[in-house]
Motif scaffolding. Structure first.
Motif, PDB file in Angstrom:
ATOM      1  N   VAL A 286      80.855  37.143  85.444  1.00 43.06           N
ATOM      2  CA  VAL A 286      81.476  36.712  84.192  1.00 43.06           C
ATOM      3  C   VAL A 286      80.832  35.408  83.766  1.00 43.06           C
ATOM      4  N   GLU A 287      80.438  35.333  82.509  1.00 38.32           N
ATOM      5  CA  GLU A 287      79.910  34.083  81.945  1.00 38.32           C
ATOM      6  C   GLU A 287      80.843  33.658  80.828  1.00 38.32           C
ATOM      7  N   SER A 288      80.919  32.360  80.648  1.00 39.73           N
ATOM      8  CA  SER A 288      81.722  31.865  79.534  1.00 39.73           C
ATOM      9  C   SER A 288      81.121  32.373  78.222  1.00 39.73           C
ATOM     10  N   SER A 297      74.839  42.201  78.398  1.00 37.77           N
ATOM     11  CA  SER A 297      76.189  41.928  78.886  1.00 37.77           C
ATOM     12  C   SER A 297      77.204  42.275  77.799  1.00 37.77           C
ATOM     13  N   PHE A 298      78.438  42.507  78.247  1.00 35.44           N
ATOM     14  CA  PHE A 298      79.472  42.995  77.320  1.00 35.44           C
ATOM     15  C   PHE A 298      80.447  41.884  76.990  1.00 35.44           C
ATOM     16  N   PRO A 299      80.697  41.663  75.725  1.00 37.83           N
ATOM     17  CA  PRO A 299      81.714  40.672  75.375  1.00 37.83           C
ATOM     18  C   PRO A 299      83.124  41.222  75.623  1.00 37.83           C
ATOM     19  N   CYS A 346      81.580  36.909  78.716  1.00 37.15           N
ATOM     20  CA  CYS A 346      80.549  37.941  78.746  1.00 37.15           C
ATOM     21  C   CYS A 346      80.515  38.534  80.147  1.00 37.15           C
ATOM     22  N   VAL A 347      80.620  39.847  80.218  1.00 40.60           N
ATOM     23  CA  VAL A 347      80.667  40.532  81.516  1.00 40.60           C
ATOM     24  C   VAL A 347      79.361  41.256  81.764  1.00 40.60           C
ATOM     25  N   SER A 348      78.829  41.070  82.975  1.00 45.60           N
ATOM     26  CA  SER A 348      77.617  41.819  83.314  1.00 45.60           C
ATOM     27  C   SER A 348      77.686  42.168  84.800  1.00 45.60           C
ATOM     28  N   TRP A 349      76.576  42.588  85.371  1.00 46.56           N
ATOM     29  CA  TRP A 349      76.578  42.811  86.805  1.00 46.56           C
ATOM     30  C   TRP A 349      75.232  42.453  87.386  1.00 46.56           C
ATOM     31  N   ILE A 350      75.205  42.278  88.680  1.00 48.10           N
ATOM     32  CA  ILE A 350      73.964  41.929  89.340  1.00 48.10           C
ATOM     33  C   ILE A 350      73.073  43.167  89.347  1.00 48.10           C
ATOM     34  N   ASP A 351      71.873  43.018  88.808  1.00 44.55           N
ATOM     35  CA  ASP A 351      70.969  44.172  88.669  1.00 44.55           C
ATOM     36  C   ASP A 351      70.777  44.890  89.987  1.00 44.55           C
ATOM     37  N   GLY A 352      70.845  46.184  89.930  1.00 42.69           N
ATOM     38  CA  GLY A 352      70.573  46.985  91.116  1.00 42.69           C
ATOM     39  C   GLY A 352      71.812  47.243  91.961  1.00 42.69           C
ATOM     40  N   TRP A 353      72.947  46.596  91.662  1.00 41.89           N
ATOM     41  CA  TRP A 353      74.141  46.807  92.466  1.00 41.89           C
ATOM     42  C   TRP A 353      75.041  47.901  91.918  1.00 41.89           C
TER      43      TRP A 353
END
Lengths: 360, 256
Positions: A286-288, A297-299, A346-353
């Motif tokens: 999660v990023e601010s 990444s998804f808002p 902003c929601v994302s994930w660690i690439d490859g996980w």
């Protein structure tokens, strides 16, 4: 050679198929767990191995010999029952000695072996007690002692920890592992508790509707679930609908939540195919959202923040209404994790996980 | 106020239940030849009773029938209860329901139907027919008592025994029987008292050659109640009371 081998076993109870053409090999000395929701047939599999239930079709080999028609009393297998099923009219000693007496073991040897086993389960000196005088945890230990004193080839455990409180359950888990190491007996353990399955086993068998969904070491089950059922039953998960846009080698582009992502393609998905992307809460970031979200990444907005001691669980509502669970850890980079309710992130994930599953 | 109503109501109920029995017991110690007037304490009716060979014979016959019938009924009933609760077979529920209907059917119906059966089979009424009849009406009581006990314990215990290497025979004698023993004994005592007390069914199925106590008393009181009968009834009542109390405690007993 497997110590237990089930071949195409089927079992029906009153027109209800409980086990459906199930094949399973259990290897010598391993700690195997049958994991699944209640009613998935895991206890029936255990009872078939014990000989307490017969199979309608298929067969069972124990130690390389056909045991399909061998009654329970002639199998080198012992069970720890969920309700313990101790004999209420006998003392602790007599409960444990029951199997040995039936095998016409000499009284001196019985006494010695029972005492040894009592020590092993930390009940030394309680042999003369009546079952009703024991606590639940102690009864559990008697049930285990009564089974292992016979030195069976295989020890079956049917949800043995479910009646204990949380703390005792964790203690017994550890003891079961130590016991398994000390005895070297093959353990087949049944549970519906995924945490129990992951912490105890060498291999986990995930069952659903009388069939096996996946077999593998705990890490593989958790990190590489074969399908949606396993993913959702074992651990928490976020599932996204996605579409494969383009593939090359072991990599592919997918469109997920309207965003293009490059991910691994381990299962040979084709362009145009619909898939599901599985992400564990701890694999998401999660990023601010003070600035616009980075591509990929998804808002979303923070809906709930749940403090869990070592972690914080964030429940985030994405723009299209989908709910996502993210687990943040406290560490030197994030000594204080704090978001306001409704704060944009902003929601994302660690690439490859990520794990990409076929669409079901 | 409410409390007093409660207590007096209870007293009235118990008085209604026990005054007749107490009267009988008190008059068994009465000096008087005719039972209505109190003439002082005596044990002579008990002594006289001991000298009455006919009565003693009937008493002995009753004991024999009660003992043999209750033992047979207990054996069959226990196995029946075990079978009904332990094995799955077609008609299991109907089978068990029929046991209840035997228990419920009026004595007079039982008596007449058993008599008809014995006549049909050409059996002469006497000890054997009486015994068979008593086994028949005692059996359901044993089965129901034992069945309740078997239902009361964890059926996994049987699986555990089998898992530890016990065959059917060992399961029954080492696990089931010790666990249900209180209920078996209770069923046996119940059968014993039922058999000892029975008048109506016995009236139909016994012959003149084999006289039992309740019927003997019945024939005696037709000529007027003698003090010996009071004494006899007192003894009989105390025996029954002891057996029923024992049965009660056996079924109530929890494994402690």
């Amino acid at each position: 050679m497997p110590v237990v081998s089930l071949q195409n076993v089927s079992k029906t109870f009153e027109n209800h198929v409980v086990i459906d053409k199930l094949s399973l090999d259990v290897f010598k000395g391993e700690f195997l767990t049958l994991l699944g929701p209640s009613g998935c047939g895991k206890t029936t599999v255990l009872r078939i191995i014990a000989g307490l239930e017969t199979c309608d079709q298929g067969g069972i080999h124990i130690d390389g010999k056909d045991h399909t028609h061998v009654p329970a009393c002639d199998r080198d297998v012992n069970t720890v029952f969920q309700s313990y099923a101790l004999f209420p009219h006998m003392t602790v000693f007599d409960n444990i000695a029951f199997g040995l007496k039936l095998k016409k073991t000499k009284p001196g040897e019985i006494k010695q072996r029972v005492e040894e086993t009592l020590a092993l389960v930390k009940l030394s000196g309680l042999g003369h007690r009546r079952i009703q005088q024991l606590s639940g945890g102690q009864q559990q230990r008697v049930a285990i002692a009564r089974a292992i004193v016979n030195q069976p080839l295989i020890l079956l455990l049917d949800e043995p920890l479910s009646a204990l409180d949380y703390k005792l359950r964790k203690e017994m888990r550890l003891e079961l592992r130590q016991l398994h190491r000390k005895l070297g007996i093959t353990f087949v353990f049944v549970t519906h508790d995924q945490e129990e399955a992951l912490t105890l086993s060498d291999r986990v068998v995930v069952m659903n509707n009388g069939a096996i969904e996946q077999i593998g070491p705990p890490k593989e089950i958790y990190e590489e679930p074969l399908n949606r059922f396993v993913a959702e039953f074992v651990g928490e998960s976020n599932l996204f609908d996605a579409e494969v846009i383009k593939t090359w080698g072991e990599t592919m582009d997918i469109r997920v939540q309207g965003v293009l992502k490059t991910v691994k393609n381990r299962r040979g998905f084709q362009a145009g195919q619909r898939v599901k992307v599985l992400l564990r809460p701890e694999d998401m970031t999660v990023e601010s959202g003070k600035q616009a979200c980075l591509p990929g990444s998804f808002p979303g907005r923070v809906e709930e923040m749940i403090y869990k001691g070592t972690t914080v669980e964030l429940i985030i509502r994405l723009e299209d209404g989908k709910q996502v669970v993210v687990l943040e850890f406290f560490n030197e980079d994030a000594e204080d994790i704090s978001y306001d309710m409704g704060e944009g992130v902003c929601v994302s994930w660690i690439d490859g996980w990520e794990v990409v599953l076929p669409h079901e | 106020m409410k409390r007093w109503i409660g207590i007096s109501w209870l007293t009235a109920v118990y008085a209604f239940l026990y005054i007749p029995l107490l009267t009988l017991m008190v008059y068994s110690f009465n000096q008087a030849r005719f039972t209505t007037v109190w003439k002082g304490f005596t044990l002579k009716w008990y002594v006289k009773l001991m000298a009455n060979q006919q009565l003693l014979d009937a008493f002995f016959n009753s004991l024999t029938v009660a003992l043999v019938a209750s033992v047979i009924a207990t054996g069959i009933g226990t196995l029946g209860a075990f079978a009904v609760s332990h094995y799955r077979f077609a008609g299991r529920k109907i089978f068990f329901g029929l046991i209840y209907s035997v228990m419920m059917s009026p004595d007079i119906v039982m008596g007449i139907s058993l008599l008809m059966l014995f006549v049909l089979l050409g059996m002469e009424t006497g000890f054997l027919t009486l015994l068979l009849a008593h086994v028949t009406f005692c059996l359901p009581f044993v089965m129901v008592t034992v069945h309740a006990r078997i239902r009361g314990f964890d059926s996994m215990v049987v699986d555990a025994a089998r898992d530890l290497g016990a065959g059917e025979f060992q399961i029954f004698f080492r696990i089931i029987l010790p666990m249900i023993l209180p209920a078996v004994l209770a069923g046996w005592l119940l059968s014993f008292t039922l058999s000892l007390d029975d008048v109506i069914i016995s009236f139909f199925v016994t012959g003149p050659a084999f006289e039992i106590l309740p019927l003997k008393i019945y024939s005696m009181v037709r000529l007027g109640v003698k003090p010996e009968v009071n004494a006899l009834c007192t003894i009989l009542f105390l025996m029954t009371l002891a057996a029923v109390t024992a049965a009660h405690f056996l079924t109530k007993e929890r494994e402690q």
